[in-house]
Design an enzyme around this catalytic site. Structure first.
Site, PDB file in Angstrom:
ATOM      1  N   THR A   1       4.705   3.749   0.054  1.00 41.99           N
ATOM      2  CA  THR A   1       6.153   3.790   0.539  1.00 41.99           C
ATOM      3  C   THR A   1       6.886   3.595  -0.474  1.00 41.99           C
ATOM      4  OG1 THR A   1       7.469   2.167   1.833  1.00 41.99           O
ATOM      5  CG2 THR A   1       5.892   1.122   0.336  1.00 41.99           C
TER       6      THR A   1
ATOM      7  N   ARG B   1      -1.106   1.318  14.228  1.00 40.52           N
ATOM      8  CA  ARG B   1      -0.991   0.502  12.929  1.00 40.52           C
ATOM      9  C   ARG B   1       0.449   0.118  12.299  1.00 40.52           C
ATOM     10  NH1 ARG B   1       0.291   0.729   7.245  1.00 40.52           N
ATOM     11  NH2 ARG B   1      -0.980  -0.940   6.318  1.00 40.52           N
TER      12      ARG B   1
END
Length: 323
Positions: free
Chosen positions: A185, A213
């Site tokens: 990320t 998820r």
């Protein structure tokens, strides 16, 4: 509409988490010498263009919230980045689903979770923060909210991403590699000229994850936490471990108690490694900034770094590792 504020104060501020002894005798990091100047922008990994964009905006006088949103949007639009935005790696069903959150200097927060077909989830998260009484919207609700606010729906799965997914289906071997950016990320923190701090996180999550998820990135207190009186922190790596330890919140609480950003990151990382005996098999990276413009970071495995834009320089800062 009166917007809901997230946590701005904590009763934990007066609690001593650790004894006065040095718990890092076998886990030593050298504190960085950082000039206490602002503005400052830091972001996880080596996203130099995103960090440069935000840093330049800050130097021009842009506020922290606008700068951090614009910065991470660079990677959301980077089709070559397979962990964020358009071009993100799909889940095991072949769907690209995105998660993002944002925090403003006034303590407000917004999050968009399990969002399909929208290139800039961080901007949807900001809309959630500013236009609704909620902090988080998910799935179909988040999508409909985005479309009703003028966001354009598009196909986020690239031809290359689809081919790699089909190849993965042959063996379905779910084993993310440490520091290989198929499971990461971008988290960013901005301190503007006025001393205000904002942060954002955005990701496509673990490659070939089970549908539905969600990791730490859009969770306030886990992937991101900002207290404008103290500082801010972001986390990256295996989200499940970060969520279980509420790592970004813990870092800010340690800074509240007088710890430097560097030491605060070390303490939060030590919490993870102490509670996770399997820590040799996953990576977590943490970075933080305080009101003075000091920064710090810590990670489990070598290879993690962060970008820092300060004093007109956009440079990579290497982080010492636990292992």
């Amino acid at each position: 509409m009166k917007r809901r504020k997230f946590i701005t104060k904590s009763s934990l501020g007066s609690i001593a988490f650790f004894s006065s002894g040095d718990i890092f005798k076998s886990f030593a990091f050298e504190d960085e010498t950082i000039k206490k100047t602002r503005p400052v922008c830091i972001s996880t990994w080596n996203f130099d263009k995103a960090n440069l964009k935000a840093g330049q905006l800050l130097n021009e006088g842009t506020g922290a919230l606008d700068a951090v949103e614009a910065g991470v949007r660079v990677e959301e639009s980077n089709i070559e980045n397979t962990t964020v935005g358009i071009g993100g790696t799909p889940d095991r069903d072949g769907n690209v689903t995105l998660d993002a959150c944002i925090m403003a200097p006034n303590g407000e927060a917004g999050s968009a979770v399990y969002l399909k077909g929208i290139e800039h989830p961080v901007s949807v998260a900001r809309k959630v923060m500013e236009e609704t009484p909620h902090v988080m919207l998910a799935g179909e609700g988040a999508l409909q909210f985005a479309l009703s606010n003028g966001f354009e729906k598009k196909n986020l799965l690239t031809k290359e991403g689809k081919e790699k997914w089909k190849e993965w289906l042959k063996e379905k071997n779910y084993q993310p590699e440490i520091n290989v950016e198929n499971h990461d990320t971008i988290g960013m923190l901005c301190l503007d000229k006025n001393g205000n701090i904002a942060g954002a996180c955005t990701t496509s999550g673990l490659a070939y994850k089970i549908a539905g998820r969600i990791g730490d990135s859009p969770i306030i207190g886990s992937g991101l936490f900002v207290d404008n009186k103290i500082g801010g922190a972001v986390a990256t790596g295996l989200g499940e471990e970060i969520m279980k330890n509420v790592s970004s919140f813990l870092i800010v609480e340690m800074m509240r108690q007088g710890k430097s950003p560097q030491k605060a990151c070390e303490i939060a990382l030590k919490r993870i490694t102490d509670l996770s005996p399997d820590n040799k098999n996953f990576q977590v990276g943490l970075i933080a900034i305080n009101k003075s413009g000091e920064t710090g970071g810590a990670c489990i495995h070598p290879g993690f770094m962060y970008m820092r834009h300060q004093d007109g320089k956009n440079e990579q800062v290497k982080v010492k590792s636990f292992l």
